[in-house]
Motif scaffolding. Structure first.
Motif, mmCIF file in Angstrom:
data_model
loop_
_atom_site.group_PDB
_atom_site.id
_atom_site.type_symbol
_atom_site.label_atom_id
_atom_site.label_comp_id
_atom_site.label_asym_id
_atom_site.label_seq_id
_atom_site.Cartn_x
_atom_site.Cartn_y
_atom_site.Cartn_z
ATOM 1 N N PRO A 80 0.800 -1.229 0.000
ATOM 2 C CA PRO A 80 0.000 0.000 0.000
ATOM 3 C C PRO A 80 0.834 1.280 0.000
ATOM 4 C CG PRO A 80 -0.203 -1.150 2.109
ATOM 5 C CD PRO A 80 0.611 -2.018 1.206
ATOM 6 N N LYS A 81 2.113 1.197 0.323
ATOM 7 C CA LYS A 81 2.969 2.386 0.343
ATOM 8 C C LYS A 81 3.439 2.776 -1.058
ATOM 9 C CE LYS A 81 4.604 1.317 4.958
ATOM 10 N NZ LYS A 81 5.720 0.885 5.768
ATOM 11 N N LYS A 82 3.368 1.834 -2.010
ATOM 12 C CA LYS A 82 3.806 2.109 -3.375
ATOM 13 C C LYS A 82 2.584 2.374 -4.255
ATOM 14 C CE LYS A 82 7.961 -0.730 -3.282
ATOM 15 N NZ LYS A 82 8.651 -1.871 -3.897
ATOM 16 N N PRO A 83 2.753 3.190 -5.278
ATOM 17 C CA PRO A 83 1.617 3.444 -6.181
ATOM 18 C C PRO A 83 1.296 2.204 -7.021
ATOM 19 C CG PRO A 83 3.597 4.464 -7.044
ATOM 20 C CD PRO A 83 3.957 3.926 -5.676
ATOM 21 N N LEU A 84 0.083 2.141 -7.509
ATOM 22 C CA LEU A 84 -0.340 1.075 -8.404
ATOM 23 C C LEU A 84 -0.102 1.564 -9.824
ATOM 24 C CD1 LEU A 84 -1.722 -1.629 -8.943
ATOM 25 C CD2 LEU A 84 -3.910 -0.459 -8.768
ATOM 26 N N LEU A 85 0.789 0.903 -10.536
ATOM 27 C CA LEU A 85 1.160 1.329 -11.881
ATOM 28 C C LEU A 85 0.675 0.322 -12.909
ATOM 29 C CD1 LEU A 85 4.831 2.511 -11.252
ATOM 30 C CD2 LEU A 85 2.732 3.840 -11.162
ATOM 31 N N MET A 86 0.351 0.843 -14.097
ATOM 32 C CA MET A 86 -0.098 -0.016 -15.195
ATOM 33 C C MET A 86 0.570 0.463 -16.467
ATOM 34 S SD MET A 86 -3.953 -0.574 -16.626
ATOM 35 C CE MET A 86 -4.481 -1.563 -15.270
ATOM 36 N N ALA A 87 1.081 -0.477 -17.245
ATOM 37 C CA ALA A 87 1.714 -0.139 -18.517
ATOM 38 C C ALA A 87 0.722 -0.391 -19.645
ATOM 39 C CB ALA A 87 2.966 -0.976 -18.717
ATOM 40 N N ILE A 88 0.538 0.626 -20.494
ATOM 41 C CA ILE A 88 -0.339 0.519 -21.646
ATOM 42 C C ILE A 88 0.433 1.009 -22.861
ATOM 43 C CG2 ILE A 88 -2.512 1.251 -22.701
ATOM 44 C CD1 ILE A 88 -3.560 1.778 -19.866
#
Length: 99
Positions: A80-88
């Protein structure tokens, strides 16, 4: 002119459909109502839906430099301390607000 058309319709409807003019127009109105309801449920609409209006554009891509799949897996939302990232398509986006 309109009266002549109405009289011609009153004579033609029973001949072609076997229904009285009142029954014919009632069936026609019901068919139109069913069509409108069905097209509203299943068809596309020119008007944008409320949910589409609420959607916001994607934030700008996050700059991580050269990133590998292994490095990106650290930002999968488990911590939860790290952002949720998504590659598109080669761009990395922070989607933390829409977990």
């Amino acid at each position: 002119m309109a009266l002549q058309l109405w009289e011609a319709l009153k004579e033609a409807i029973p001949i072609y459909t076997g229904l009285s003019p009142a029954t014919f127009f009632t069936v026609l109105a019901l068919a139109l109502a069913v069509y409108r309801v069905a097209s509203g449920l299943f068809g596309s609409s020119d008007r944008p839906r409320e949910r589409e209006e609420e959607s916001q554009p994607l934030p700008p891509p996050v700059q991580l430099g050269e990133s590998t799949e292994e490095k990106l897996k650290q930002y999968d939302g488990t911590d939860p301390k790290k952002p949720l990232l998504m590659a598109i398509k080669g761009q990395i986006y922070d989607v933390s607000l829409n977990r």
